[in-house]
Scaffold this motif. Sequence first.
Motif, PDB file in Angstrom:
ATOM      1  N   GLU A   1       0.816  -1.218   0.000  1.00 28.68           N
ATOM      2  CA  GLU A   1       0.000   0.000   0.000  1.00 28.68           C
ATOM      3  C   GLU A   1       0.848   1.266   0.000  1.00 28.68           C
ATOM      4  O   GLU A   1       0.544   2.222  -0.724  1.00 28.68           O
ATOM      5  CB  GLU A   1      -0.917  -0.022   1.229  1.00 28.68           C
ATOM      6  N   GLU A   2       1.911   1.278   0.802  1.00 33.40           N
ATOM      7  CA  GLU A   2       2.737   2.480   0.902  1.00 33.40           C
ATOM      8  C   GLU A   2       3.426   2.795  -0.425  1.00 33.40           C
ATOM      9  O   GLU A   2       3.448   3.936  -0.877  1.00 33.40           O
ATOM     10  CB  GLU A   2       3.795   2.304   2.001  1.00 33.40           C
ATOM     11  N   ARG A   3       3.971   1.769  -1.058  1.00 30.88           N
ATOM     12  CA  ARG A   3       4.699   1.983  -2.314  1.00 30.88           C
ATOM     13  C   ARG A   3       3.752   2.400  -3.431  1.00 30.88           C
ATOM     14  O   ARG A   3       4.070   3.280  -4.238  1.00 30.88           O
ATOM     15  CB  ARG A   3       5.463   0.703  -2.674  1.00 30.88           C
ATOM     16  N   TRP A   4       2.601   1.764  -3.477  1.00 31.00           N
ATOM     17  CA  TRP A   4       1.627   2.107  -4.509  1.00 31.00           C
ATOM     18  C   TRP A   4       1.148   3.552  -4.342  1.00 31.00           C
ATOM     19  O   TRP A   4       1.047   4.312  -5.310  1.00 31.00           O
ATOM     20  CB  TRP A   4       0.449   1.146  -4.459  1.00 31.00           C
ATOM     21  N   ALA A   5       0.890   3.966  -3.095  1.00 24.76           N
ATOM     22  CA  ALA A   5       0.452   5.337  -2.848  1.00 24.76           C
ATOM     23  C   ALA A   5       1.528   6.344  -3.239  1.00 24.76           C
ATOM     24  O   ALA A   5       1.229   7.415  -3.787  1.00 24.76           O
ATOM     25  CB  ALA A   5       0.075   5.503  -1.379  1.00 24.76           C
ATOM     26  N   ALA A   6       2.795   6.000  -2.970  1.00 22.37           N
ATOM     27  CA  ALA A   6       3.896   6.898  -3.335  1.00 22.37           C
ATOM     28  C   ALA A   6       3.982   7.057  -4.852  1.00 22.37           C
ATOM     29  O   ALA A   6       4.233   8.161  -5.370  1.00 22.37           O
ATOM     30  CB  ALA A   6       5.206   6.355  -2.777  1.00 22.37           C
ATOM     31  N   ARG A   7       3.763   5.969  -5.593  1.00 26.56           N
ATOM     32  CA  ARG A   7       3.799   6.054  -7.060  1.00 26.56           C
ATOM     33  C   ARG A   7       2.620   6.848  -7.597  1.00 26.56           C
ATOM     34  O   ARG A   7       2.698   7.495  -8.641  1.00 26.56           O
ATOM     35  CB  ARG A   7       3.780   4.644  -7.660  1.00 26.56           C
ATOM     36  N   LEU A   8       1.496   6.790  -6.863  1.00 24.46           N
ATOM     37  CA  LEU A   8       0.292   7.475  -7.313  1.00 24.46           C
ATOM     38  C   LEU A   8       0.324   8.967  -7.006  1.00 24.46           C
ATOM     39  O   LEU A   8      -0.365   9.765  -7.669  1.00 24.46           O
ATOM     40  CB  LEU A   8      -0.924   6.837  -6.626  1.00 24.46           C
ATOM     41  N   GLN A   9       1.136   9.378  -6.041  1.00 24.01           N
ATOM     42  CA  GLN A   9       1.111  10.761  -5.563  1.00 24.01           C
ATOM     43  C   GLN A   9       1.351  11.797  -6.659  1.00 24.01           C
ATOM     44  O   GLN A   9       0.650  12.821  -6.701  1.00 24.01           O
ATOM     45  CB  GLN A   9       2.127  10.943  -4.437  1.00 24.01           C
ATOM     46  N   PRO A  10       2.315  11.616  -7.579  1.00 24.29           N
ATOM     47  CA  PRO A  10       2.482  12.625  -8.638  1.00 24.29           C
ATOM     48  C   PRO A  10       1.225  12.837  -9.466  1.00 24.29           C
ATOM     49  O   PRO A  10       0.906  13.980  -9.852  1.00 24.29           O
ATOM     50  CB  PRO A  10       3.619  12.052  -9.489  1.00 24.29           C
ATOM     51  N   ALA A  11       0.480  11.765  -9.735  1.00 26.47           N
ATOM     52  CA  ALA A  11      -0.759  11.904 -10.499  1.00 26.47           C
ATOM     53  C   ALA A  11      -1.801  12.673  -9.687  1.00 26.47           C
ATOM     54  O   ALA A  11      -2.570  13.485 -10.237  1.00 26.47           O
ATOM     55  CB  ALA A  11      -1.299  10.531 -10.881  1.00 26.47           C
ATOM     56  N   ILE A  12      -1.845  12.437  -8.372  1.00 28.27           N
ATOM     57  CA  ILE A  12      -2.773  13.175  -7.500  1.00 28.27           C
ATOM     58  C   ILE A  12      -2.408  14.654  -7.487  1.00 28.27           C
ATOM     59  O   ILE A  12      -3.280  15.532  -7.597  1.00 28.27           O
ATOM     60  CB  ILE A  12      -2.744  12.594  -6.079  1.00 28.27           C
ATOM     61  N   ASP A  13      -1.117  14.945  -7.363  1.00 19.48           N
ATOM     62  CA  ASP A  13      -0.663  16.350  -7.351  1.00 19.48           C
ATOM     63  C   ASP A  13      -1.038  17.051  -8.646  1.00 19.48           C
ATOM     64  O   ASP A  13      -1.496  18.213  -8.636  1.00 19.48           O
ATOM     65  CB  ASP A  13       0.854  16.401  -7.145  1.00 19.48           C
ATOM     66  N   GLU A  14      -0.855  16.368  -9.762  1.00 21.82           N
ATOM     67  CA  GLU A  14      -1.182  16.982 -11.053  1.00 21.82           C
ATOM     68  C   GLU A  14      -2.680  17.214 -11.189  1.00 21.82           C
ATOM     69  O   GLU A  14      -3.125  18.267 -11.658  1.00 21.82           O
ATOM     70  CB  GLU A  14      -0.672  16.091 -12.186  1.00 21.82           C
ATOM     71  N   ALA A  15      -3.496  16.211 -10.766  1.00 23.80           N
ATOM     72  CA  ALA A  15      -4.946  16.338 -10.905  1.00 23.80           C
ATOM     73  C   ALA A  15      -5.512  17.443 -10.020  1.00 23.80           C
ATOM     74  O   ALA A  15      -6.533  18.062 -10.362  1.00 23.80           O
ATOM     75  CB  ALA A  15      -5.609  15.003 -10.559  1.00 23.80           C
ATOM     76  N   SER A  16      -4.860  17.719  -8.879  1.00 21.67           N
ATOM     77  CA  SER A  16      -5.377  18.728  -7.950  1.00 21.67           C
ATOM     78  C   SER A  16      -4.748  20.101  -8.150  1.00 21.67           C
ATOM     79  O   SER A  16      -5.028  21.028  -7.377  1.00 21.67           O
ATOM     80  CB  SER A  16      -5.151  18.261  -6.506  1.00 21.67           C
ATOM     81  N   ALA A  17      -3.936  20.265  -9.196  1.00 21.57           N
ATOM     82  CA  ALA A  17      -3.202  21.526  -9.397  1.00 21.57           C
ATOM     83  C   ALA A  17      -4.120  22.734  -9.487  1.00 21.57           C
ATOM     84  O   ALA A  17      -3.769  23.832  -9.032  1.00 21.57           O
ATOM     85  CB  ALA A  17      -2.341  21.426 -10.654  1.00 21.57           C
ATOM     86  N   ASP A  18      -5.311  22.576 -10.055  1.00 24.37           N
ATOM     87  CA  ASP A  18      -6.222  23.708 -10.247  1.00 24.37           C
ATOM     88  C   ASP A  18      -7.219  23.868  -9.097  1.00 24.37           C
ATOM     89  O   ASP A  18      -8.149  24.680  -9.196  1.00 24.37           O
ATOM     90  CB  ASP A  18      -6.995  23.539 -11.554  1.00 24.37           C
ATOM     91  N   TYR A  19      -7.047  23.101  -8.030  1.00 19.95           N
ATOM     92  CA  TYR A  19      -7.997  23.119  -6.924  1.00 19.95           C
ATOM     93  C   TYR A  19      -7.259  23.411  -5.624  1.00 19.95           C
ATOM     94  O   TYR A  19      -6.706  22.509  -4.985  1.00 19.95           O
ATOM     95  CB  TYR A  19      -8.744  21.779  -6.841  1.00 19.95           C
ATOM     96  N   PRO A  20      -7.239  24.690  -5.213  1.00 24.44           N
ATOM     97  CA  PRO A  20      -6.378  25.095  -4.095  1.00 24.44           C
ATOM     98  C   PRO A  20      -6.669  24.368  -2.789  1.00 24.44           C
ATOM     99  O   PRO A  20      -5.747  24.047  -2.045  1.00 24.44           O
ATOM    100  CB  PRO A  20      -6.639  26.602  -3.966  1.00 24.44           C
ATOM    101  N   ARG A  21      -7.932  24.108  -2.500  1.00 20.78           N
ATOM    102  CA  ARG A  21      -8.238  23.432  -1.239  1.00 20.78           C
ATOM    103  C   ARG A  21      -7.721  21.999  -1.240  1.00 20.78           C
ATOM    104  O   ARG A  21      -7.246  21.493  -0.213  1.00 20.78           O
ATOM    105  CB  ARG A  21      -9.738  23.471  -0.960  1.00 20.78           C
ATOM    106  N   LEU A  22      -7.814  21.332  -2.383  1.00 26.56           N
ATOM    107  CA  LEU A  22      -7.275  19.979  -2.468  1.00 26.56           C
ATOM    108  C   LEU A  22      -5.755  19.994  -2.359  1.00 26.56           C
ATOM    109  O   LEU A  22      -5.153  19.112  -1.734  1.00 26.56           O
ATOM    110  CB  LEU A  22      -7.716  19.313  -3.773  1.00 26.56           C
ATOM    111  N   ARG A  23      -5.118  20.999  -2.955  1.00 23.11           N
ATOM    112  CA  ARG A  23      -3.659  21.092  -2.871  1.00 23.11           C
ATOM    113  C   ARG A  23      -3.193  21.281  -1.433  1.00 23.11           C
ATOM    114  O   ARG A  23      -2.130  20.813  -1.050  1.00 23.11           O
ATOM    115  CB  ARG A  23      -3.145  22.278  -3.702  1.00 23.11           C
TER     116      ARG A  23
END
Length: 235
Positions: A177-199
């Motif tokens: 779970e930890e490794r998978w979440a770490a790999r997923l984090q860049p995609a989460i950061d990119e998807a939330s770039a336009d949403y300040p509260r999510l960032r």
Amino acid sequence: MASAWTRRRPRREQPALSREHIVAEAVQLLDAEGIEALSMRRLGTRLGAGATSLYRHVTNRDELIELVVDEVYGEILVPDTDDPAHWRESAVVCADSVRAMILRHPWVASVFSQVGLSYLGPHVMRLNDRMLALFEAAGFDAEEADQAIATVIAYVIGTGTSEAAWLTMVARSGEDEERWAARLQPAIDEASADYPRLRQQPKPSGARSLAEVRDTNFRYGLDRVLDGLALRLAP
């Protein structure tokens, strides 16, 4: 009524094949390969029997799903208590047990809408009866005890279903779970770039595992549900 719980069982069962044996093997198949793998033909192969033999005990796949759902509900714990002072602790034990069952058998989350008359199964009936006793001991009348149980279970199933979906995705990745979440984090950061509260959402502390975060979040929601129910018991 088309249900495993309203159909008469055959008078004689083959010595090597019984409904209980079929259900136990089906649960193992589901745990190992998921709901997509469940078919009467596939199950018959695992049991060394033809699908025709299975149909003597289980009419179709829908009945089989009713049976396996009731089987895993048999794992849920409801403490015996007649002390109104401890109803909340007992409700937490039961809720934790329901969640643990869902996470042990993540496939169950995908069949809640297909379970037909599974609430007539003996394990589900036992669970409901014991929970009614628990909430009535707390001081709820019979009608509100039923509503309180439905509220708690709805929260647990909703949260457990989301967790099961996440853990199923993790399992398919072949990583922890930890490794998978770490790999997923860049995609989460990119998807939330336009949403300040999510960032600005705080990320889990490195001192806590994701499993601990999930436990904490589950307990927070459960406590708030029980807080609301406790107010109904106030003088």
